[in-house]
Motif scaffolding. Sequence first.
Motif, PDB file in Angstrom:
ATOM      1  N   LYS A  37     122.478 -27.577  50.509  1.00  0.00           N
ATOM      2  CA  LYS A  37     123.467 -26.533  50.796  1.00  0.00           C
ATOM      3  C   LYS A  37     124.484 -26.985  51.842  1.00  0.00           C
ATOM      4  O   LYS A  37     125.673 -26.685  51.730  1.00  0.00           O
ATOM      5  N   LEU A  38     124.021 -27.713  52.846  1.00  0.00           N
ATOM      6  CA  LEU A  38     124.951 -28.225  53.851  1.00  0.00           C
ATOM      7  C   LEU A  38     125.901 -29.249  53.240  1.00  0.00           C
ATOM      8  O   LEU A  38     127.103 -29.242  53.536  1.00  0.00           O
ATOM      9  N   LEU A  39     125.385 -30.097  52.369  1.00  0.00           N
ATOM     10  CA  LEU A  39     126.248 -31.088  51.712  1.00  0.00           C
ATOM     11  C   LEU A  39     127.232 -30.427  50.757  1.00  0.00           C
ATOM     12  O   LEU A  39     128.371 -30.889  50.611  1.00  0.00           O
ATOM     13  N   GLU A  40     126.832 -29.322  50.124  1.00  0.00           N
ATOM     14  CA  GLU A  40     127.771 -28.549  49.300  1.00  0.00           C
ATOM     15  C   GLU A  40     128.902 -27.996  50.162  1.00  0.00           C
ATOM     16  O   GLU A  40     130.071 -28.017  49.754  1.00  0.00           O
ATOM     17  N   ALA A  41     128.559 -27.489  51.338  1.00  0.00           N
ATOM     18  CA  ALA A  41     129.582 -26.970  52.255  1.00  0.00           C
ATOM     19  C   ALA A  41     130.528 -28.082  52.685  1.00  0.00           C
ATOM     20  O   ALA A  41     131.748 -27.890  52.750  1.00  0.00           O
ATOM     21  N   VAL A  42     129.972 -29.264  52.943  1.00  0.00           N
ATOM     22  CA  VAL A  42     130.787 -30.423  53.310  1.00  0.00           C
ATOM     23  C   VAL A  42     131.763 -30.745  52.179  1.00  0.00           C
ATOM     24  O   VAL A  42     132.977 -30.876  52.392  1.00  0.00           O
ATOM     25  N   GLU A  43     131.249 -30.869  50.968  1.00  0.00           N
ATOM     26  CA  GLU A  43     132.090 -31.242  49.825  1.00  0.00           C
ATOM     27  C   GLU A  43     133.138 -30.179  49.500  1.00  0.00           C
ATOM     28  O   GLU A  43     134.233 -30.507  49.041  1.00  0.00           O
ATOM     29  N   ARG A  64     143.059 -24.933  69.038  1.00  0.00           N
ATOM     30  CA  ARG A  64     143.158 -24.401  67.685  1.00  0.00           C
ATOM     31  C   ARG A  64     143.120 -25.486  66.605  1.00  0.00           C
ATOM     32  O   ARG A  64     143.358 -25.201  65.448  1.00  0.00           O
ATOM     33  N   GLU A  65     142.821 -26.710  66.972  1.00  0.00           N
ATOM     34  CA  GLU A  65     142.831 -27.805  65.997  1.00  0.00           C
ATOM     35  C   GLU A  65     141.583 -27.843  65.129  1.00  0.00           C
ATOM     36  O   GLU A  65     141.564 -28.507  64.105  1.00  0.00           O
ATOM     37  N   TYR A  66     140.536 -27.181  65.558  1.00  0.00           N
ATOM     38  CA  TYR A  66     139.255 -27.263  64.866  1.00  0.00           C
ATOM     39  C   TYR A  66     138.976 -25.992  64.076  1.00  0.00           C
ATOM     40  O   TYR A  66     139.419 -24.909  64.434  1.00  0.00           O
ATOM     41  N   ARG A  67     138.210 -26.154  63.016  1.00  0.00           N
ATOM     42  CA  ARG A  67     137.811 -25.034  62.163  1.00  0.00           C
ATOM     43  C   ARG A  67     136.318 -25.119  61.924  1.00  0.00           C
ATOM     44  O   ARG A  67     135.673 -26.110  62.271  1.00  0.00           O
ATOM     45  N   GLN A  68     135.786 -24.076  61.294  1.00  0.00           N
ATOM     46  CA  GLN A  68     134.368 -24.062  60.988  1.00  0.00           C
ATOM     47  C   GLN A  68     134.108 -23.353  59.672  1.00  0.00           C
ATOM     48  O   GLN A  68     134.857 -22.463  59.281  1.00  0.00           O
ATOM     49  N   VAL A  69     133.056 -23.799  59.001  1.00  0.00           N
ATOM     50  CA  VAL A  69     132.508 -23.102  57.843  1.00  0.00           C
ATOM     51  C   VAL A  69     131.018 -22.949  58.121  1.00  0.00           C
ATOM     52  O   VAL A  69     130.457 -23.645  58.972  1.00  0.00           O
ATOM     53  N   HIS A  70     130.397 -22.032  57.386  1.00  0.00           N
ATOM     54  CA  HIS A  70     129.002 -21.699  57.645  1.00  0.00           C
ATOM     55  C   HIS A  70     128.132 -21.863  56.409  1.00  0.00           C
ATOM     56  O   HIS A  70     128.570 -21.609  55.301  1.00  0.00           O
ATOM     57  N   PHE A  71     126.934 -22.273  56.640  1.00  0.00           N
ATOM     58  CA  PHE A  71     125.796 -22.027  55.760  1.00  0.00           C
ATOM     59  C   PHE A  71     124.762 -21.493  56.732  1.00  0.00           C
ATOM     60  O   PHE A  71     124.165 -22.237  57.507  1.00  0.00           O
ATOM     61  N   LYS A  72     124.656 -20.174  56.772  1.00  0.00           N
ATOM     62  CA  LYS A  72     123.888 -19.485  57.813  1.00  0.00           C
ATOM     63  C   LYS A  72     122.497 -20.047  57.948  1.00  0.00           C
ATOM     64  O   LYS A  72     121.833 -20.254  56.930  1.00  0.00           O
ATOM     65  N   PRO A  73     122.049 -20.301  59.170  1.00  0.00           N
ATOM     66  CA  PRO A  73     122.722 -20.072  60.442  1.00  0.00           C
ATOM     67  C   PRO A  73     123.541 -21.274  60.921  1.00  0.00           C
ATOM     68  O   PRO A  73     123.974 -21.318  62.058  1.00  0.00           O
ATOM     69  N   TYR A  74     123.759 -22.246  60.054  1.00  0.00           N
ATOM     70  CA  TYR A  74     124.414 -23.490  60.463  1.00  0.00           C
ATOM     71  C   TYR A  74     125.935 -23.372  60.450  1.00  0.00           C
ATOM     72  O   TYR A  74     126.520 -22.709  59.601  1.00  0.00           O
ATOM     73  N   ARG A  75     126.548 -24.049  61.412  1.00  0.00           N
ATOM     74  CA  ARG A  75     128.001 -24.097  61.525  1.00  0.00           C
ATOM     75  C   ARG A  75     128.441 -25.549  61.411  1.00  0.00           C
ATOM     76  O   ARG A  75     127.869 -26.427  62.037  1.00  0.00           O
ATOM     77  N   LEU A  76     129.466 -25.783  60.595  1.00  0.00           N
ATOM     78  CA  LEU A  76     130.059 -27.107  60.459  1.00  0.00           C
ATOM     79  C   LEU A  76     131.425 -27.046  61.126  1.00  0.00           C
ATOM     80  O   LEU A  76     132.302 -26.292  60.694  1.00  0.00           O
ATOM     81  N   ILE A  77     131.598 -27.806  62.186  1.00  0.00           N
ATOM     82  CA  ILE A  77     132.846 -27.822  62.949  1.00  0.00           C
ATOM     83  C   ILE A  77     133.635 -29.057  62.523  1.00  0.00           C
ATOM     84  O   ILE A  77     133.115 -30.178  62.555  1.00  0.00           O
ATOM     85  N   ILE A  89     130.531 -31.693  64.022  1.00  0.00           N
ATOM     86  CA  ILE A  89     129.257 -31.092  64.407  1.00  0.00           C
ATOM     87  C   ILE A  89     128.697 -30.289  63.246  1.00  0.00           C
ATOM     88  O   ILE A  89     129.434 -29.554  62.576  1.00  0.00           O
ATOM     89  N   ILE A  90     127.403 -30.422  63.016  1.00  0.00           N
ATOM     90  CA  ILE A  90     126.656 -29.553  62.113  1.00  0.00           C
ATOM     91  C   ILE A  90     125.484 -29.064  62.941  1.00  0.00           C
ATOM     92  O   ILE A  90     124.595 -29.851  63.290  1.00  0.00           O
ATOM     93  N   ALA A  91     125.503 -27.778  63.304  1.00  0.00           N
ATOM     94  CA  ALA A  91     124.500 -27.280  64.243  1.00  0.00           C
ATOM     95  C   ALA A  91     124.059 -25.876  63.898  1.00  0.00           C
ATOM     96  O   ALA A  91     124.802 -25.105  63.279  1.00  0.00           O
ATOM     97  N   ASP A  92     122.876 -25.553  64.343  1.00  0.00           N
ATOM     98  CA  ASP A  92     122.350 -24.201  64.226  1.00  0.00           C
ATOM     99  C   ASP A  92     123.187 -23.304  65.128  1.00  0.00           C
ATOM    100  O   ASP A  92     123.282 -23.547  66.337  1.00  0.00           O
ATOM    101  N   GLY A  93     123.821 -22.314  64.556  1.00  0.00           N
ATOM    102  CA  GLY A  93     124.699 -21.422  65.309  1.00  0.00           C
ATOM    103  C   GLY A  93     123.990 -20.588  66.356  1.00  0.00           C
ATOM    104  O   GLY A  93     124.632 -19.964  67.194  1.00  0.00           O
ATOM    105  N   ARG A  94     122.666 -20.580  66.355  1.00  0.00           N
ATOM    106  CA  ARG A  94     121.907 -19.831  67.356  1.00  0.00           C
ATOM    107  C   ARG A  94     121.763 -20.614  68.659  1.00  0.00           C
ATOM    108  O   ARG A  94     121.311 -20.076  69.662  1.00  0.00           O
TER     109      ARG A  94
END
Length: 108
Positions: A37-43, A64-77, A89-94
């Motif tokens: 799921k994380l690799l799907e979010a990456v792609e 404001r240069e950075y963005r994020q997408v989620h695969f809960k609870p993970y955030r990809l910055i 960064i790929i990290a647990d948003g908690r």
Amino acid sequence: MSHKVLLTLGAERDLESIYDYIAEHDSQKNADYVLDKLLEAVESLSAYPERGSHPKELLALGIREYRQVHFKPYRLIYRVIGKQVYIYIIADGRRDMQALLTRRMLGA
């Protein structure tokens, strides 16, 4: 209009750590699922890199240069530069994201 998506060394380590933690504390099957799921979010960033929101922790600093997408609870910055998307960064948003972002993104 496809973008090239690249993982930084830090993001690669993040993926490995997440996978290893889930495999050790839960199951190999769940670790595989989360990794997929994380690799799907990456792609998915290849086609729609601008869709992600700006991380509130960075907006508070005027960044404001950075963005994020989620695969809960993970955030990809990530950051879009030209036709390339760099995932930092790929990290647990908690987690304490303010400290993590400060350390990894701002070099503090």
